[in-house]
Scaffold this motif. Structure first.
Motif, PDB file in Angstrom:
ATOM      1  N   ILE A 219       0.845  -1.200   0.000  1.00 56.87           N
ATOM      2  CA  ILE A 219       0.000   0.000   0.000  1.00 56.87           C
ATOM      3  C   ILE A 219       0.877   1.245   0.000  1.00 56.87           C
ATOM      4  N   LEU A 220       1.967   1.222   0.766  1.00 56.88           N
ATOM      5  CA  LEU A 220       2.882   2.370   0.784  1.00 56.88           C
ATOM      6  C   LEU A 220       3.472   2.613  -0.598  1.00 56.88           C
ATOM      7  N   ILE A 221       3.835   1.533  -1.295  1.00 53.57           N
ATOM      8  CA  ILE A 221       4.384   1.656  -2.654  1.00 53.57           C
ATOM      9  C   ILE A 221       3.356   2.321  -3.564  1.00 53.57           C
TER      10      ILE A 221
ATOM     11  N   TYR B  52       0.896   4.306  -2.696  1.00 52.48           N
ATOM     12  CA  TYR B  52       0.763   5.718  -2.298  1.00 52.48           C
ATOM     13  C   TYR B  52       1.926   6.550  -2.831  1.00 52.48           C
ATOM     14  N   LEU B  53       3.122   6.004  -2.751  1.00 53.36           N
ATOM     15  CA  LEU B  53       4.292   6.722  -3.274  1.00 53.36           C
ATOM     16  C   LEU B  53       4.177   6.914  -4.783  1.00 53.36           C
ATOM     17  N   PHE B  54       3.732   5.875  -5.470  1.00 51.43           N
ATOM     18  CA  PHE B  54       3.559   5.959  -6.921  1.00 51.43           C
ATOM     19  C   PHE B  54       2.556   7.051  -7.287  1.00 51.43           C
ATOM     20  N   TRP B  55       1.391   7.028  -6.629  1.00 50.48           N
ATOM     21  CA  TRP B  55       0.371   8.041  -6.923  1.00 50.48           C
ATOM     22  C   TRP B  55       0.818   9.426  -6.450  1.00 50.48           C
ATOM     23  N   GLY B  56       1.573   9.475  -5.366  1.00 56.67           N
ATOM     24  CA  GLY B  56       2.136  10.753  -4.922  1.00 56.67           C
ATOM     25  C   GLY B  56       3.056  11.347  -5.968  1.00 56.67           C
ATOM     26  N   TRP B  57       3.888  10.491  -6.569  1.00 56.97           N
ATOM     27  CA  TRP B  57       4.786  10.945  -7.642  1.00 56.97           C
ATOM     28  C   TRP B  57       3.961  11.465  -8.816  1.00 56.97           C
ATOM     29  N   PHE B  58       2.902  10.740  -9.183  1.00 55.97           N
ATOM     30  CA  PHE B  58       2.058  11.163 -10.292  1.00 55.97           C
ATOM     31  C   PHE B  58       1.430  12.537 -10.019  1.00 55.97           C
ATOM     32  N   PHE B  59       0.882  12.716  -8.817  1.00 52.74           N
ATOM     33  CA  PHE B  59       0.244  13.995  -8.489  1.00 52.74           C
ATOM     34  C   PHE B  59       1.275  15.114  -8.350  1.00 52.74           C
TER      35      PHE B  59
END
Length: 191
Positions: A2-4, A6-13
């Protein structure tokens, strides 16, 4: 995992915010290819050094990784922007057609029924062609941006700002992962 995610979507945003706030326009032209290189390095370092990230990436099938490259149909937009005078010929036309070809081939090698051995060869050939294409696109954009920063200005705001801040690093990293997985399939003891 789940953290991975979130990090992926955080990078996208963060990439979207970078384009929205025109942050790439505040950087000197050499910074953009450096930014791409740093992102690719971080992705590959995470793949090799962070077991949870490695496991997450390994869950994607080769077909899924190849189908990510269908986003390279963005080449049609490059051609449109060239026709409008917003991107130079040297970038938009070779890069646009190259990306369109790689995207179309991604669909073919991933979706057309074929034997496992033929699919593996098709993936290998496609992967080399796709990697060479994206590296030439990045090199051309960097060269043209250094010569005339305004020539590549369309890549500094949305939607094309997502290319250097998100999609291109992801594309380059997936080419490397695909190469490694194909080699591992050929020699299981190498993995």
């Amino acid at each position: 995992m789940i953290l991975i995610r979130y990090l992926f979507w955080g990078w996208f945003f963060a990439a979207i915010a970078t384009g929205h706030f025109l942050l790439l326009q505040r950087l000197p032209p050499p910074a953009i290819p450096v930014l791409i290189f740093i992102q690719v390095t971080v992705l590959l370092a995470a793949y090799f050094r962070v077991p949870a990230f490695h496991e997450w990436v390994e869950r994607f099938s080769l077909r899924t990784l190849v189908l990510l490259h269908v986003t390279r149909f963005v080449g049609f937009y490059f051609l449109t922007l060239y026709a409008r005078g917003q991107l130079p010929y040297a970038f938009a036309v070779p890069g646009g057609y190259g990306d369109i070809i790689v995207a179309a081939l991604a669909l073919l090698v991933a979706l057309v029924p074929m034997s496992a051995a033929l699919r593996e060869r098709a993936f290998s050939i496609w992967n080399v062609v796709g990697l060479v294409d994206i590296l030439l696109v990045v090199f051309t954009a960097a060269r043209l941006g250094l010569a005339d920063p305004m020539a590549m200005r369309a890549l500094t705001y949305l939607p094309l700002s997502l290319l250097p801040t998100f999609l291109v690093p992801l594309i380059i990293a997936t080419h490397v992962v695909i190469y490694l997985r194909l080699n591992r399939a050929k020699d299981p003891q190498a993995g």
